[in-house]
Design a protein around this motif. Sequence first.
Motif, mmCIF file in Angstrom:
data_model
loop_
_atom_site.group_PDB
_atom_site.id
_atom_site.type_symbol
_atom_site.label_atom_id
_atom_site.label_comp_id
_atom_site.label_asym_id
_atom_site.label_seq_id
_atom_site.Cartn_x
_atom_site.Cartn_y
_atom_site.Cartn_z
ATOM 1 N N GLY A 9 -25.357 21.471 58.583
ATOM 2 C CA GLY A 9 -24.323 20.571 59.080
ATOM 3 C C GLY A 9 -24.663 19.150 58.735
ATOM 4 N N ILE A 28 -23.116 14.677 59.111
ATOM 5 C CA ILE A 28 -22.116 13.686 59.491
ATOM 6 C C ILE A 28 -22.050 12.627 58.402
ATOM 7 N N GLU A 40 -16.908 11.413 59.531
ATOM 8 C CA GLU A 40 -16.651 12.855 59.417
ATOM 9 C C GLU A 40 -17.837 13.641 59.939
ATOM 10 N N GLY A 41 -17.552 14.711 60.676
ATOM 11 C CA GLY A 41 -18.554 15.697 61.064
ATOM 12 C C GLY A 41 -18.233 17.012 60.383
ATOM 13 N N ARG A 42 -19.265 17.746 59.934
ATOM 14 C CA ARG A 42 -18.995 18.947 59.147
ATOM 15 C C ARG A 42 -20.102 19.975 59.324
ATOM 16 N N ARG A 58 -17.341 24.326 53.338
ATOM 17 C CA ARG A 58 -17.545 23.128 54.166
ATOM 18 C C ARG A 58 -16.333 22.977 55.067
ATOM 19 N N GLY A 115 -14.879 20.659 58.395
ATOM 20 C CA GLY A 115 -15.169 19.468 59.189
ATOM 21 C C GLY A 115 -13.933 18.854 59.795
#
Length: 724
Positions: free
Chosen positions: A305, A307, A315-317, A339, A341
């Motif tokens: 993961g 950011i 963005e967070g993913r 991916r 997010g």
Amino acid sequence: MADVRLLRFRSAVPLALVVLLTACATTSSAPPSGPKVKSLDIEGTKQVDDGDIKDRILTSATPWYAFWPFGKAHYFDTNAWQADLRRIERFYQAQGFYQAQVESNEVVPDGDKAVRLKVVVNEGAPTVIERIEPHGLEPLGEGPDAPSQRQRERILEDLPMHAGDVFREDTWLVTKDLVQQRLKDLGYAEAEVGGEVRVDVATQKAVVDLQVTPGLRYRFGNIFIATDANPQVPPRRIIEQTQGAVHKGDYFSETALAEAQARVFRMGVFGAVKVNRGAPDRQNATVPVVVDVRESPFHSIRLGGGIGVDAARQEGRILGEWSNRNFRGGLRRLTLRGRLGYAFIPNVLSSLRNDEGSQDGPVFEFTTEFEQPRFLFRDVRLQASVTAEKGLEQAYSFYGGYLKTGVIWQPHESFSVFPSYNLQLYRLKGQVSADESVPPIILGCNNPEGKCDVALSFLEVAFAWDRRDDRTEPRDGYYLALSVQKGGGPFFGNYDYVRLLPDLRYYHSIGENKDLTLAVKLRMGTLDPAGGGQSSIVTRFFSGGATAMRGFNGQRLSPMTPLTPTYKEDDDGNRLLDANGNPILDDWDTVPVGGNSLFESTVEVRYLLTKSLMLAVFYDSGLVGVQNFLGKNAPRLFGPEHYHALGAGLRYLTVVGPIRLDIARRLNIGQGLPVSDPGYIYPSSGGCLGFGRKFDKSSTSPEAAFAGAPEGLCAVHISIGEAF
């Protein structure tokens, strides 16, 4: 008669220590018994740096950063201190100062729980090399298999040790190793290099006797494979890759063995690879090659993961990858990569407050990739991939996908050529808020009234020559790349264009531990739509961000299009008017739409403060122009649309790459960014980090605005990995 000492030095086998650094881990240990070391001063150092001495002794002063979580105090130990005094003299001897002595040392109390240390040294005169006498190279010129005259001359060329230099033991060891390596690369697989150094203590002169025993000159023999008990990789495939560097009958070379090892490892199915020479056959003057491999699991799953934090986009993913490295046999590789997010523009707080101009939404990218090794030829592999994606950018959102298929020719581990056919299909939506949108024509859509559908069909050829010593944290070497795209024409698609993007990078480090690194980057691109037509925003250039021109936030170095302006209001929601009865402008945001030309340059100096902390200072410059570099209205390098920034940053080194913090301030050289609306009013001051931007004038001229307006003059970037 002068006193002459005969010194012999034996090579030491270094012990590699692997240290696992965990940022948040703590360990329990017994409390220190000695006082804290407040300072350590070494006086009398004139020809040897005192910092080099401190690096080689155990006792050290408490650093200034001892108070933070990654620092710690250093304590005094009497036994270690006495041993360190002997280490100082031994270090001087290794540097050629055989008369150096520690004249005195003091341990001065500083309160009840601390001491200050002082050492006074007398360096004496250094030992200078009077001459270097090589012996044993004469047989290299004899016999039918003798190397050429030029090859023999190269053995002793540009050695690190020269007459007139101060004699240093480490340089002596490096010199012997280098001569031995050059002999082995000429085929002398059993070459030995030794010698002795005669030092005249009275005159402080040294005579270096370089003794060489070359032995026989060997050629490569047969290749043997050592692998697992029930291997899935056929030995013939390993032999085939080895033969790309090692040819039976050629003269032996350790450089060829290293290249063969890299070739086998690049097959991607081995957890360990070692290519060595076998026992020489002295009767036939041949050396067999032994390739020892251990297969890694052919199926793997990776999860992770991350950011992305930027003033313009956050963005967070989560990330995932499944790979089968022997899909239906033949070492075919099938990889599924994803991916998923959620993105916020410009940031999370703005979206939560539902600020005007903010937007957020899910983003994803899912790729299926297939690779066929040995496609027609040994060094050619076929690669095909299909990707579906949904994204959110500052000027538009999109969904669609692309197909890419081509062959990769890689005759050398550092060089590759990748010609490919690409088909990209997207639906773009210029909705940047509930009641605000970017016109389709600004996005480059051919149908300005209808849906913004983009079809890009193009051929691409990508060249890469990568000679960096480390691709994650490079310290030495260079990287050259060139991408050439030709879209439209006989390949269909909505756009007919040519796109060029060369990329050059150079790295050079100095110091015994490569503590100081100079890094230089130069990137230049041009996009030429056929007949001067419209280009798609998908193919245009953007700059700004942690890996581009750091004087701007992500993608904010770009031609802009304005959104609806906002005006100042009173408590009842009525617009405030100026003396002329006009509404008072409060803010006027813009979004980047990209350009047809790009120029980026960076000069960065990185200094390793500690084993895990690095300081960097940099100069960045960048340009993204509306027109391409090939037209008559091309932007000028170092002209008014070419921007410059100075900055500094810190890197915390981890096993996954450096965690990087960079702060940059743009210089006020040049004019404002190009904005598509000629009536756009530029801010009169840009401020820093979101503070201080003002619209207290009514200037619509970019020439009258500060450099890079309407963007602020400062930018902060947090990321993982070096800038380049």
